[in-house]
Design an enzyme around this catalytic site. Sequence first.
Site, PDB file in Angstrom:
ATOM      1  N   ARG A 150       0.815  -1.204   0.000  1.00 12.77           N
ATOM      2  CA  ARG A 150       0.000   0.000   0.000  1.00 12.77           C
ATOM      3  C   ARG A 150       0.857   1.267   0.000  1.00 12.77           C
ATOM      4  O   ARG A 150       0.522   2.260  -0.648  1.00 12.77           O
ATOM      5  CB  ARG A 150      -0.908  -0.028   1.237  1.00 12.77           C
ATOM      6  CG  ARG A 150      -1.688   1.255   1.502  1.00 12.77           C
ATOM      7  CD  ARG A 150      -2.725   1.512   0.434  1.00 12.77           C
ATOM      8  NE  ARG A 150      -3.522   2.688   0.714  1.00 12.77           N
ATOM      9  CZ  ARG A 150      -4.441   3.180  -0.095  1.00 12.77           C
ATOM     10  NH1 ARG A 150      -4.668   2.598  -1.235  1.00 12.77           N
ATOM     11  NH2 ARG A 150      -5.121   4.256   0.223  1.00 12.77           N
ATOM     12  N   ASP A 175      -3.139  -5.089   2.968  1.00 11.10           N
ATOM     13  CA  ASP A 175      -4.140  -5.916   3.632  1.00 11.10           C
ATOM     14  C   ASP A 175      -5.407  -6.064   2.798  1.00 11.10           C
ATOM     15  O   ASP A 175      -5.810  -5.150   2.078  1.00 11.10           O
ATOM     16  CB  ASP A 175      -4.540  -5.284   4.971  1.00 11.10           C
ATOM     17  CG  ASP A 175      -3.444  -5.408   6.012  1.00 11.10           C
ATOM     18  OD1 ASP A 175      -2.730  -6.419   5.975  1.00 11.10           O
ATOM     19  OD2 ASP A 175      -3.316  -4.503   6.844  1.00 11.10           O
TER      20      ASP A 175
END
Length: 437
Positions: free
Chosen positions: A97, A121
């Site tokens: 990310r 995630d």
Amino acid sequence: MNAFEIRGGNPLHGVITPQGAKNEALQVLCAALLTDEPVTLTNVPDIADVNALVELLGDMGVAITRPNNNTITLQANNIDPDFFGTHAFRKKSGKLRGTVMLAGPLLARFRKAYIPQPGGDKIGRRRLDTHIRGFEKMGVAFHYDADSQMFSLNGENLKGAFIQMEEPSVTGTANLVMAASLAEGVTTIYNAACEPYVQQLCRMLNLMGARINGIGSNMLIIHGVTKLSGCSHRLLADMIEVGSFIGLAAITQSDLTIKNADIDNLGIIPEIFQRLGIELSINGDDIHIPPQEHYRIQKFIDGSILTVYDHPWPGFTPDLLSIILVTATQAKGTVLVHQKMFESRLFFVDKLIEMGAQIVLCDPHRAVVIGLDKQSPLRGINMVSPDIRAGVALLIAALSATGKSTIQNIQQIDRGYERIDERLNALGADIKRVLVE
């Protein structure tokens, strides 16, 4: 693939120091691209997500040295900005990310950038609209390639602008601040995130020669400069580890001292754990949690059931709601945990129920926890870590449980927590790292 075998039921004793902040590390590592001079970062956590970003920076030409443990020096004086359009970049960056925050410094310095679809995630959708729309207001044009799932950004007309953000995104704020630091003119970011990690980034940039006003508020005013210099910067303690250790101490009836917790940057985190009935004392920059046979969840002033929910800073961080949920399973009383931001972060609750917890999952965002008051301890089971924060919550549950638990997919935990098994074993935990097929 590695797994943890945990034999629970052992109270822990001693002193533990939280690692450097993961979320801050990802921001300030990207900020090193804003200058061709050396940037030295200390208290950098040695974790998988950070190391993956450091490796990616090295691939693009950043010179990297590690003079000491948890210290990194970066010098971005030989960068190939076209590397970001390659398959190698897409392959690595799509898993992490934090690479989205490379866009801001690349636009500022090279006037072009690429953003892959976010990795990290699997906790729900993570849109890039806040980033892209903010860049657009600064004169950046973008194109999305559906085949490569990559945004290409053209910043030839990058300039200061007034940006009213739709949401106070931490990564979005960081990206726009970094782009604005070297943009022509003045940029005002309203409804900016004001988390301590964003404040740290802004202070670091000012140390490098940026002109950022309003640090700590939701309105940042950035006067663009023509060049930034190198600097040295120390990262804060990771507030998520601090909160995790408070919950761990309470549920395992442990006697723990958390050293160098950066108390002034924890916001309401200690208070929220105190509302669960957890005793803690603050001495300077340390937190002491004594062993407690019982802890009682408070109610609201009108006598209604306590609700703990996530909210933009200075509200409660969403990254600690899984720890609150697990800790509450052995409290006395009832609490509603409301995870507003992500729609999949409570999907580890089924494992806690299997361990004996009394939880009602109302919907993807809300769960009611009926505390067992330690009268019926959790029991060990086999489980899989779905994401970083849920993985540590399950680890804490396993450390409080009777019998043996096995947690698979622990590379998720390693992404965010530095040698967590070794550090907890030093306090009396029984965690073994084993290889499973």
